[in-house]
Design a protein around this motif. Sequence first.
Motif, PDB file in Angstrom:
ATOM      1  N   CYS A   1       0.840  -1.196   0.000  1.00 43.25           N
ATOM      2  CA  CYS A   1       0.000   0.000   0.000  1.00 43.25           C
ATOM      3  C   CYS A   1       0.876   1.248   0.000  1.00 43.25           C
ATOM      4  N   GLY A   2       0.400   2.293  -0.652  1.00 44.21           N
ATOM      5  CA  GLY A   2       1.148   3.556  -0.671  1.00 44.21           C
ATOM      6  C   GLY A   2       0.401   4.593  -1.480  1.00 44.21           C
ATOM      7  N   SER A   3       1.136   5.627  -1.924  1.00 45.88           N
ATOM      8  CA  SER A   3       0.506   6.675  -2.739  1.00 45.88           C
ATOM      9  C   SER A   3       0.221   6.114  -4.129  1.00 45.88           C
ATOM     10  N   LYS A   4      -0.631   6.808  -4.879  1.00 48.33           N
ATOM     11  CA  LYS A   4      -0.959   6.369  -6.246  1.00 48.33           C
ATOM     12  C   LYS A   4       0.305   6.255  -7.085  1.00 48.33           C
ATOM     13  N   SER A   5       1.175   7.261  -6.997  1.00 47.75           N
ATOM     14  CA  SER A   5       2.363   7.234  -7.865  1.00 47.75           C
ATOM     15  C   SER A   5       3.318   6.120  -7.429  1.00 47.75           C
ATOM     16  N   PHE A   6       3.417   5.884  -6.117  1.00 46.55           N
ATOM     17  CA  PHE A   6       4.296   4.802  -5.651  1.00 46.55           C
ATOM     18  C   PHE A   6       3.779   3.458  -6.144  1.00 46.55           C
ATOM     19  N   ILE A   7       2.487   3.246  -6.033  1.00 40.79           N
ATOM     20  CA  ILE A   7       1.910   1.947  -6.426  1.00 40.79           C
ATOM     21  C   ILE A   7       2.014   1.754  -7.945  1.00 40.79           C
ATOM     22  N   ALA A   8       1.916   2.848  -8.706  1.00 39.81           N
ATOM     23  CA  ALA A   8       2.078   2.722 -10.172  1.00 39.81           C
ATOM     24  C   ALA A   8       3.487   2.210 -10.492  1.00 39.81           C
ATOM     25  N   GLU A   9       4.476   2.740  -9.789  1.00 36.73           N
ATOM     26  CA  GLU A   9       5.866   2.285  -9.983  1.00 36.73           C
ATOM     27  C   GLU A   9       6.037   0.857  -9.481  1.00 36.73           C
ATOM     28  N   ALA A  10       5.400   0.570  -8.317  1.00 34.49           N
ATOM     29  CA  ALA A  10       5.507  -0.764  -7.716  1.00 34.49           C
ATOM     30  C   ALA A  10       4.909  -1.817  -8.646  1.00 34.49           C
ATOM     31  N   ARG A  11       3.868  -1.432  -9.389  1.00 30.52           N
ATOM     32  CA  ARG A  11       3.234  -2.357 -10.337  1.00 30.52           C
ATOM     33  C   ARG A  11       4.239  -2.742 -11.426  1.00 30.52           C
ATOM     34  N   ARG A  12       5.019  -1.764 -11.837  1.00 28.49           N
ATOM     35  CA  ARG A  12       6.066  -2.032 -12.840  1.00 28.49           C
ATOM     36  C   ARG A  12       7.141  -2.947 -12.237  1.00 28.49           C
ATOM     37  N   THR A  13       7.535  -2.672 -10.995  1.00 28.07           N
ATOM     38  CA  THR A  13       8.558  -3.516 -10.338  1.00 28.07           C
ATOM     39  C   THR A  13       8.037  -4.947 -10.198  1.00 28.07           C
ATOM     40  N   ARG A  14       6.773  -5.085  -9.790  1.00 31.76           N
ATOM     41  CA  ARG A  14       6.195  -6.423  -9.656  1.00 31.76           C
ATOM     42  C   ARG A  14       6.264  -7.166 -10.989  1.00 31.76           C
ATOM     43  N   LYS A  15       5.959  -6.475 -12.075  1.00 32.23           N
ATOM     44  CA  LYS A  15       5.994  -7.111 -13.411  1.00 32.23           C
ATOM     45  C   LYS A  15       7.422  -7.565 -13.721  1.00 32.23           C
ATOM     46  N   MET A  16       8.382  -6.686 -13.413  1.00 32.13           N
ATOM     47  CA  MET A  16       9.796  -6.998 -13.674  1.00 32.13           C
ATOM     48  C   MET A  16      10.223  -8.271 -12.927  1.00 32.13           C
ATOM     49  N   LEU A  17       9.676  -8.436 -11.716  1.00 31.36           N
ATOM     50  CA  LEU A  17      10.034  -9.611 -10.905  1.00 31.36           C
ATOM     51  C   LEU A  17       9.233 -10.855 -11.318  1.00 31.36           C
ATOM     52  N   GLY A  18       8.408 -10.728 -12.314  1.00 28.94           N
ATOM     53  CA  GLY A  18       7.606 -11.878 -12.764  1.00 28.94           C
ATOM     54  C   GLY A  18       6.353 -12.072 -11.951  1.00 28.94           C
ATOM     55  N   GLY A  19       5.948 -11.013 -11.248  1.00 27.79           N
ATOM     56  CA  GLY A  19       4.802 -11.161 -10.338  1.00 27.79           C
ATOM     57  C   GLY A  19       3.495 -10.620 -10.893  1.00 27.79           C
ATOM     58  N   GLY A  20       3.461 -10.293 -12.194  1.00 26.41           N
ATOM     59  CA  GLY A  20       2.185  -9.882 -12.801  1.00 26.41           C
ATOM     60  C   GLY A  20       1.320 -11.132 -12.927  1.00 26.41           C
TER      61      GLY A  20
END
Length: 345
Positions: free
Chosen positions: A213-232
Amino acid sequence: MEMIDLRSDTVTLPSPQMREAIYHAELGDDVFGDDPTVNRFERSAAERMGKEAALLVVSGTMGNLVSILTHCGRGAEVILGDRCHTHLYEAGGISALGGIHPRTVPNQPDGTLRLEDIEAAIRPDNVHFPRTRLVCLENTHNRCDGAALTAEYTARVVDLAHRRGFAVHLDGARIFNAAVALGVDVRELARGVDSLSFCLSKGLAAPVGSVVCGSKSFIAEARRTRKMLGGGMRQAGVLAAAGIVALETMIDRIREDHENAARLAEGIARIGGLSIDLARVQTNIVYFDVTAQRLKAEELVQRLGARGVRILSTGPARLRAVTHYGITAGDIDQTISVLTEVMNA
Ligand SMILES: Cc1ncc(COP(=O)(O)O)c(C=O)c1O
């Protein structure tokens, strides 16, 4: 033989209501943002934590990794406790995958980091040093007897970090246990932190998943990081459906786990050859020691296992038992009687 499994609160099985919700979940491809159950769950998780947005991830380890990688670039430094889960039990992921340098400071017995220690660990601006980007807290603190960090303490760390220009991540794997133990709204414990992760698959008894959980902009970036880690994940609504039930039905009952932990601790205190500090049992985690010279913790674990009780040894003389959904007061009484029998044998 029916086993009483106290190794961890991760052994819980989903409730009938969760299985039902999983079966009926409305699904879509979450990588396209199309899974209505995930979207509903993430909105509700963010709201519960008093944050703008949330992201479903596979595990607590992934929640911490995604968060820390999103806050820190390669070569940055994170200040964390020397007994925290991220440092001890997450396979060094922040260094191996993120090139992030861990700077440990001692965890105090109550799970806190002293503010002076954090202050002293902040790097001056000098080419010799990595840049301090983040401090991590853990609430409740697993290796510090499940201690709950107060909102006041967290606010002091947030204030220090923000004054000095870096962020705070909270590993809130068991943050609802802290909220219940302290009798506060979980939002109070999340207030001010730049990110937090909490687990669905521990005290909340869902089968899989954690949430960042975090700010909208943080979570948008975190979504990209999750994808990079294969977690999409695709039709992840099957997980989120259980998560929704977990948030709706599993928080208030945590009190029962804490009562059972206290009951177990009091029983252990009465058994010769075992030692426990009762004041340290605040939530659902019970650490205790074997003081009988003839017996090693691992042997005790084996003997209990043969009699239907599973716990963990976490050191040559140290043991851990964790209460959770599915464990009753009767199971605790049975555990105490088996422990007594084994210690008197
Ligand atoms: C405090 C804490 N953080 C993170 C984790 C990691 O969670 P997971 O096992 O889902 O990766 C755990 C697991 O026990 C934990 O106790």
